[in-house]
Design a protein around this motif. Structure first.
Motif, PDB file in Angstrom:
ATOM      1  N   VAL A   1       7.882  13.401   2.567  1.00 20.82           N
ATOM      2  CA  VAL A   1       8.899  12.166   4.061  1.00 20.82           C
ATOM      3  C   VAL A   1       8.358  11.649   4.308  1.00 20.82           C
ATOM      4  O   VAL A   1       8.706  10.551   4.986  1.00 20.82           O
ATOM      5  N   VAL A   2       6.917  11.618   5.141  1.00 18.73           N
ATOM      6  CA  VAL A   2       6.067  10.861   6.087  1.00 18.73           C
ATOM      7  C   VAL A   2       6.066  10.192   5.523  1.00 18.73           C
ATOM      8  O   VAL A   2       6.739   8.364   5.367  1.00 18.73           O
ATOM      9  N   VAL A   3       5.905   9.983   4.033  1.00 22.68           N
ATOM     10  CA  VAL A   3       5.514   8.386   3.269  1.00 22.68           C
ATOM     11  C   VAL A   3       6.524   8.118   3.121  1.00 22.68           C
ATOM     12  O   VAL A   3       6.782   6.433   3.332  1.00 22.68           O
TER      13      VAL A   3
ATOM     14  N   LEU B   1      15.366   7.179   1.665  1.00 24.39           N
ATOM     15  CA  LEU B   1      14.666   6.089   1.270  1.00 24.39           C
ATOM     16  C   LEU B   1      15.785   5.621   2.129  1.00 24.39           C
ATOM     17  O   LEU B   1      14.944   4.786   3.742  1.00 24.39           O
ATOM     18  N   VAL B   2      16.668   4.867   1.842  1.00 28.27           N
ATOM     19  CA  VAL B   2      17.818   4.229   2.551  1.00 28.27           C
ATOM     20  C   VAL B   2      18.227   4.419   3.669  1.00 28.27           C
ATOM     21  O   VAL B   2      18.393   3.897   4.579  1.00 28.27           O
ATOM     22  N   THR B   3      18.102   5.648   4.355  1.00 25.02           N
ATOM     23  CA  THR B   3      18.487   6.882   5.691  1.00 25.02           C
ATOM     24  C   THR B   3      17.780   5.937   6.215  1.00 25.02           C
ATOM     25  O   THR B   3      17.618   5.364   7.622  1.00 25.02           O
ATOM     26  N   PHE B   4      16.005   6.429   6.000  1.00 24.84           N
ATOM     27  CA  PHE B   4      14.396   5.557   6.654  1.00 24.84           C
ATOM     28  C   PHE B   4      15.493   4.113   6.804  1.00 24.84           C
ATOM     29  O   PHE B   4      14.789   3.643   7.867  1.00 24.84           O
ATOM     30  N   ALA B   5      15.672   3.183   6.223  1.00 25.24           N
ATOM     31  CA  ALA B   5      15.650   1.838   6.150  1.00 25.24           C
ATOM     32  C   ALA B   5      16.909   1.650   7.524  1.00 25.24           C
ATOM     33  O   ALA B   5      16.968   0.548   7.943  1.00 25.24           O
TER      34      ALA B   5
ATOM     35  N   THR C   1       7.238   3.837   4.612  1.00 23.10           N
ATOM     36  CA  THR C   1       7.921   2.850   3.790  1.00 23.10           C
ATOM     37  C   THR C   1       9.108   2.282   3.760  1.00 23.10           C
ATOM     38  O   THR C   1       9.439   1.151   3.888  1.00 23.10           O
ATOM     39  N   GLY C   2      10.271   2.875   4.093  1.00 18.76           N
ATOM     40  CA  GLY C   2      11.413   2.112   4.731  1.00 18.76           C
ATOM     41  C   GLY C   2      11.944   2.000   6.172  1.00 18.76           C
ATOM     42  O   GLY C   2      12.356   1.115   6.272  1.00 18.76           O
ATOM     43  N   THR C   3      10.632   2.545   6.810  1.00 20.07           N
ATOM     44  CA  THR C   3      10.597   1.349   8.172  1.00 20.07           C
ATOM     45  C   THR C   3       9.789   0.066   7.751  1.00 20.07           C
ATOM     46  O   THR C   3      10.218  -1.468   8.156  1.00 20.07           O
TER      47      THR C   3
ATOM     48  N   ILE D   1       1.024  -1.119  -0.205  1.00 19.63           N
ATOM     49  CA  ILE D   1      -0.034   0.172  -0.228  1.00 19.63           C
ATOM     50  C   ILE D   1       0.929   1.524  -0.044  1.00 19.63           C
ATOM     51  O   ILE D   1       0.658   1.881  -0.761  1.00 19.63           O
ATOM     52  N   PHE D   2       1.354   1.672   0.901  1.00 19.55           N
ATOM     53  CA  PHE D   2       2.719   2.368   1.413  1.00 19.55           C
ATOM     54  C   PHE D   2       3.773   2.732  -0.247  1.00 19.55           C
ATOM     55  O   PHE D   2       3.871   3.953  -0.896  1.00 19.55           O
ATOM     56  N   THR D   3       3.852   1.796  -0.973  1.00 16.05           N
ATOM     57  CA  THR D   3       4.803   0.993  -2.125  1.00 16.05           C
ATOM     58  C   THR D   3       4.137   2.552  -3.205  1.00 16.05           C
ATOM     59  O   THR D   3       4.774   2.978  -3.929  1.00 16.05           O
ATOM     60  N   VAL D   4       2.798   2.060  -2.869  1.00 21.69           N
ATOM     61  CA  VAL D   4       1.818   2.929  -3.822  1.00 21.69           C
ATOM     62  C   VAL D   4       1.722   4.569  -3.792  1.00 21.69           C
ATOM     63  O   VAL D   4       2.388   5.084  -4.517  1.00 21.69           O
ATOM     64  N   VAL D   5       1.269   4.274  -2.340  1.00 15.01           N
ATOM     65  CA  VAL D   5       0.925   6.029  -2.160  1.00 15.01           C
ATOM     66  C   VAL D   5       2.840   6.917  -2.231  1.00 15.01           C
ATOM     67  O   VAL D   5       2.544   7.760  -2.893  1.00 15.01           O
ATOM     68  N   LEU D   6       3.745   5.678  -1.933  1.00 16.70           N
ATOM     69  CA  LEU D   6       5.004   6.481  -2.396  1.00 16.70           C
ATOM     70  C   LEU D   6       5.862   7.263  -3.708  1.00 16.70           C
ATOM     71  O   LEU D   6       5.708   7.964  -3.964  1.00 16.70           O
ATOM     72  N   ALA D   7       5.310   5.843  -4.482  1.00 17.49           N
ATOM     73  CA  ALA D   7       5.044   6.460  -6.163  1.00 17.49           C
ATOM     74  C   ALA D   7       4.181   7.369  -6.961  1.00 17.49           C
ATOM     75  O   ALA D   7       4.667   8.770  -7.132  1.00 17.49           O
ATOM     76  N   VAL D   8       3.023   7.295  -6.323  1.00 16.53           N
ATOM     77  CA  VAL D   8       1.821   8.713  -6.069  1.00 16.53           C
ATOM     78  C   VAL D   8       2.560  10.060  -5.568  1.00 16.53           C
ATOM     79  O   VAL D   8       2.662  11.230  -6.960  1.00 16.53           O
ATOM     80  N   VAL D   9       2.854   9.605  -4.517  1.00 16.12           N
ATOM     81  CA  VAL D   9       3.268  11.489  -3.727  1.00 16.12           C
ATOM     82  C   VAL D   9       5.042  11.848  -4.145  1.00 16.12           C
ATOM     83  O   VAL D   9       4.850  12.774  -4.384  1.00 16.12           O
TER      84      VAL D   9
END
Length: 429
Positions: free
Chosen positions: A85-87, A151-155, A91-93, A58-66
């Motif tokens: 940034v929120v999304v 994204l990588v820094t969040f992961a 997603t990274g988490t 779900i959040f991968t799709v949302v990330l692509a949109v935003v």
């Protein structure tokens, strides 16, 4: 930026800078976003029972949109930027949680992989653009590198933060102090002339475990269900998410009105604010190395001290003597719909094992674990003795599937089916 300079930038194919000025507001919102990334993902995954994989999709799709909306803009705008940034935080988490919870990748390996990946992204970014500064995000390629790095820094922050908890057994409240102290030390080194780009990205990575620990502290119950469980303020994941989303929205509205974080040009926004020199940068680098050594020493000492590991806390298994109950005593006071849900999931896993679908069976038990964690407070309130009894049976099932038990190999399908049969018997099925 003047009209002439704006036209010149457009002619050169460049955008106006696509990120905000790095002020105190930047760091406040960034920490708020990381807290939401932890609490909101847990609420959807566990409380709503959507499941880790579905939540990630779900959040991968949302990330692509935003992200598409953010990249389509020609200059920084607070609302789309911070929404992205929120999304990205959520997603990274989720990506790190999938590696840990579903693929059983040890956290130290995840941390090493994401650290190496971050190094590769930085190397390619530098080789192409000759700068890693966020004050020069004024072309599409640079913006692409920037968001991939974020994204990588969040992961990476998620993996290293969770690994720290696993090593030390610290509670979220105590664990807040390490990244907070490191960020303050990095700030002091930056003000003393340390390399600003390196200082920024080190602090950026550390805001992830800082925000996640704040979220865990606020959301964890005031009275732990089991010894070693995290203790917090008891707000819950939903309330924590809503509070922090509200704070993010209020801050973004303030910045949109005041434009305090808008950067027109690098020179106009950063007129020799911090004096740097090769000597100061070398001293700052030595300081960063010293911080790394000190952090390693603190974690080593904490790991050697007696404590309950994070994995033991996460699996939810209660400790101490367990009262033996009959199936009738187990189900007497528990909600019938909850009992039916776990019976259905366990039966589905058994059928999948018998048909040879081991991956499907593992995913079903993972979903059952997520639901069990989400229902813990409700079931304990209904019958604490029955919950404790079933929790031991549930942990035996998870151990058979090597879920939440690092270093344990999954049992054979027949042994997994046998553990599920015991759980079904206790549930009265």
């Amino acid at each position: 930026m003047t009209t002439t300079s704006t036209a010149r930038a457009a002619t050169a194919g460049r955008l106006l800078n696509k990120v905000p000025e790095v002020t105190i507001w930047f760091w406040i919102i960034k920490i708020l976003c990381t807290t939401v990334g932890e609490s909101f993902a847990d609420w959807i995954n566990l409380t709503l029972g959507v499941g880790l994989t579905n939540t990630a999709w779900i959040f991968t799709v949302v990330l692509a949109v935003v992200l598409a909306v953010q990249i389509s803009l020609r200059r920084y705008s607070p609302f789309p930027y911070w929404l992205t940034v929120v999304v990205v935080s959520i997603t990274g988490t989720l990506y790190t949680d999938i590696l840990t919870d579903q693929l059983n990748v040890p956290l130290w390996i995840s941390s090493a992989v994401f650290a190496a990946l971050l190094g590769v992204v930085f190397w390619i970014w530098w080789a192409r653009e000759r700068t890693l500064s966020i004050h020069a995000i004024d072309t599409r390629p640079r913006e692409g590198f920037y968001w991939l790095t974020v994204l990588v820094t969040f992961a990476l922050g998620t993996a290293t933060g969770d690994w720290t908890l696993e090593l030390t057994g610290w509670s979220p409240g105590v664990a807040v102090l390490l990244p907070l102290g490191l960020i303050l030390a990095i700030t002091a080194l930056w003000r003393g002339g340390a390399n600003p780009v390196l200082s920024f990205w080190l602090a950026y990575i550390l805001t992830r475990p800082l925000g996640a620990n704040i979220g865990d502290f606020l959301g964890s119950p005031t009275q732990p269900a089991n010894p070693g469980d995290p203790v917090g303020l008891g707000l819950g994941t939903f309330a924590t998410s809503m509070i922090f989303l509200g704070l993010i929205l209020a801050t973004v509205i303030y910045l949109a009105v005041t434009r305090r974080d808008v950067v027109e040009t690098y020179d106009a926004a950063h007129a020799s604010r911090i004096i740097t020199s090769p000597g100061r940068e070398r001293a700052g680098l030595i300081g960063f190395v010293a911080l790394g050594v000190l952090t390693a020493a603190i974690l080593t000492i904490a790991a050697l001290l007696p404590h309950q590991t994070a994995s033991a806390q996460d699996d939810g298994a209660s400790s101490g003597p367990v009262t033996q109950l009959t199936p009738q005593q187990v189900t007497a006071h528990l909600p019938k719909d909850a009992v039916a849900k776990y019976v259905s999931l366990a039966q589905t896993a058994v059928q999948q094992d018998r048909s040879g679908d081991t991956a499907g069976s593992h995913a079903t038990v993972q979903k059952m674990r997520d639901a069990w964690d989400a229902d813990q407070s409700t079931l304990q309130a209904a019958d604490s003795t029955a919950w404790t009894f079933l929790d031991h049976e549930m942990d035996a099932v998870l151990q058979a599937y090597a879920i939440d038990h690092p270093g344990v190999k999954a049992a054979a399908p027949a042994a997994q089916e046998a553990e599920l049969a015991v759980l079904l018997k206790d549930l009265g099925a």
